[in-house]
Motif scaffolding. Sequence first.
Motif, PDB file in Angstrom:
ATOM      1  N   GLY A  57       0.814  -1.211   0.000  1.00 59.98           N
ATOM      2  CA  GLY A  57       0.000   0.000   0.000  1.00 59.98           C
ATOM      3  C   GLY A  57       0.846   1.260   0.000  1.00 59.98           C
ATOM      4  O   GLY A  57       0.532   2.239  -0.685  1.00 59.98           O
ATOM      5  N   SER A  58       1.936   1.245   0.775  1.00 62.80           N
ATOM      6  CA  SER A  58       2.821   2.415   0.801  1.00 62.80           C
ATOM      7  C   SER A  58       3.454   2.646  -0.568  1.00 62.80           C
ATOM      8  O   SER A  58       3.611   3.787  -1.013  1.00 62.80           O
ATOM      9  N   LEU A  59       3.796   1.556  -1.243  1.00 62.39           N
ATOM     10  CA  LEU A  59       4.381   1.667  -2.573  1.00 62.39           C
ATOM     11  C   LEU A  59       3.387   2.244  -3.581  1.00 62.39           C
ATOM     12  O   LEU A  59       3.758   3.035  -4.456  1.00 62.39           O
ATOM     13  N   LEU A  60       2.101   1.871  -3.439  1.00 65.57           N
ATOM     14  CA  LEU A  60       1.081   2.309  -4.388  1.00 65.57           C
ATOM     15  C   LEU A  60       0.375   3.595  -3.955  1.00 65.57           C
ATOM     16  O   LEU A  60      -0.496   4.082  -4.674  1.00 65.57           O
ATOM     17  N   GLY A  61       0.738   4.129  -2.791  1.00 64.10           N
ATOM     18  CA  GLY A  61       0.122   5.369  -2.323  1.00 64.10           C
ATOM     19  C   GLY A  61      -1.288   5.189  -1.799  1.00 64.10           C
ATOM     20  O   GLY A  61      -2.128   6.092  -1.964  1.00 64.10           O
TER      21      GLY A  61
END
Length: 455
Positions: free
Chosen positions: A274-278
């Motif tokens: 999720g952090s990678l995909l914002g």
Amino acid sequence: MAEFSQNRSKRRDGEVLGGAVDFLLANARLVLGVGGAAVLGIATLAVKRLIDRATTPRDEDDAKGDDSWQDLSLLKATPRLQPRPPPAALSQPVPPPAPSLSAPEGSADAGPQTSPQLSSPAPPLCLTFQEKLLAFERDHVTVPGAHVSLAKQLAGDIALELQAYLRNKFPDLPFGALVPGGPLYEGLQVGTADPVRLLVPLALEPGLWSLVAGSDTVAQDPRCWAVRRTQLEFRPRGSSPWDRFLVGGYLSSRVLLELLRKALIASVNWPAIGSLLGCLIRPRVASDELLLEVQHECLELTVAVLLAVAGAQDGDLLLAWPLEGLAGNLWLQDWYPAEAARLRALDEQDAGTRRRLLLLLCAVCHSHSALWRLGRDRLAQVVLHLGEQEADWAEEALGEHFLQALELLLSSLEQASLPSHFNRDVNLLDGLREEEIDDLGFALYRGLQAPEGLL
């Protein structure tokens, strides 16, 4: 003895109420005329029957339990809607009210002044049901194009991340490429009500597997298929990586669902993805289905992870689904691709509005306290039944078709039968309890009496 006294008291109360109803009917003709008295008589008769049931002892009431939908049919005999003029398109401009004339201000040199004439207020704007329906579609059904693009991007990125995880976690299991799809990709998305379908296909070896119709299995479920392992004499158990999921010689959807559920909940590092995909991604732990909740600063999205096997015909899919009882190891026939393709083909041949009707029904039912149980699958079947029966599918007839869909649903609930458009042996109402059918029938009856209240 106390119960007998209570029953006698209920009967006396019922006789008093019944007498009042009879007196009302006897005098209705003087007040309402013959036509009005007939309408009041139908409705009052149904109410009187409900009073009789309420004041009848339990033993007698059980004997009359089958009359509940007959009472509803009596109520349906009352006029549903008054005749209305042909609906106007919502895009037609509304003529502005005539400008009000202000009273002239008096002056010292002016002559005698006449009394100022005040302009009457403009009459309120009365919209037809068709116009209200189109306004509801504009405000609650249409999804902004920017949100659709963002949702597709997020679904595609999640598919790639999950595919990489499955190949690293289960290198011996030949999963196919994960494919996002569903209503969002077919132009059939209603807000956030419908999840994005993320198919996880199983690559089964040709010649080692065959399909058996669910009606020919011990489950006798026409909705499903069994995936049977074959050629065991030449390719013994263990020759296929999927053999470890066999139960009684059949590929078990239940065992595979449990494997993927544990991986999605306990193994996948969703915070990092999720952090990678914002965005924020969380598996929905309480659901029997494999669902991911995605929260972005601009939208919320649900992704349904679906294990799939190719069906008996090209384009058919069988899904691993949380089924109960003997059907727990079978694979559910997925009719969504056929439904979407058939509706699209029907609309293209006459520039119809069948898919718009489905979107409206889904939006109305999703937010309703009782009608949410109908779901997209049942509503799609109703639209398909209507879509091939009715001839006029221009926009001007959208409101009338909306009411026809409610009437078809109500009649189906009365019979407790809604056959699938693609398999008449499948009754789409089998999963509903009797009390749920009663709640749905009452909500639909009220909706037909005052359809604007559903919007």
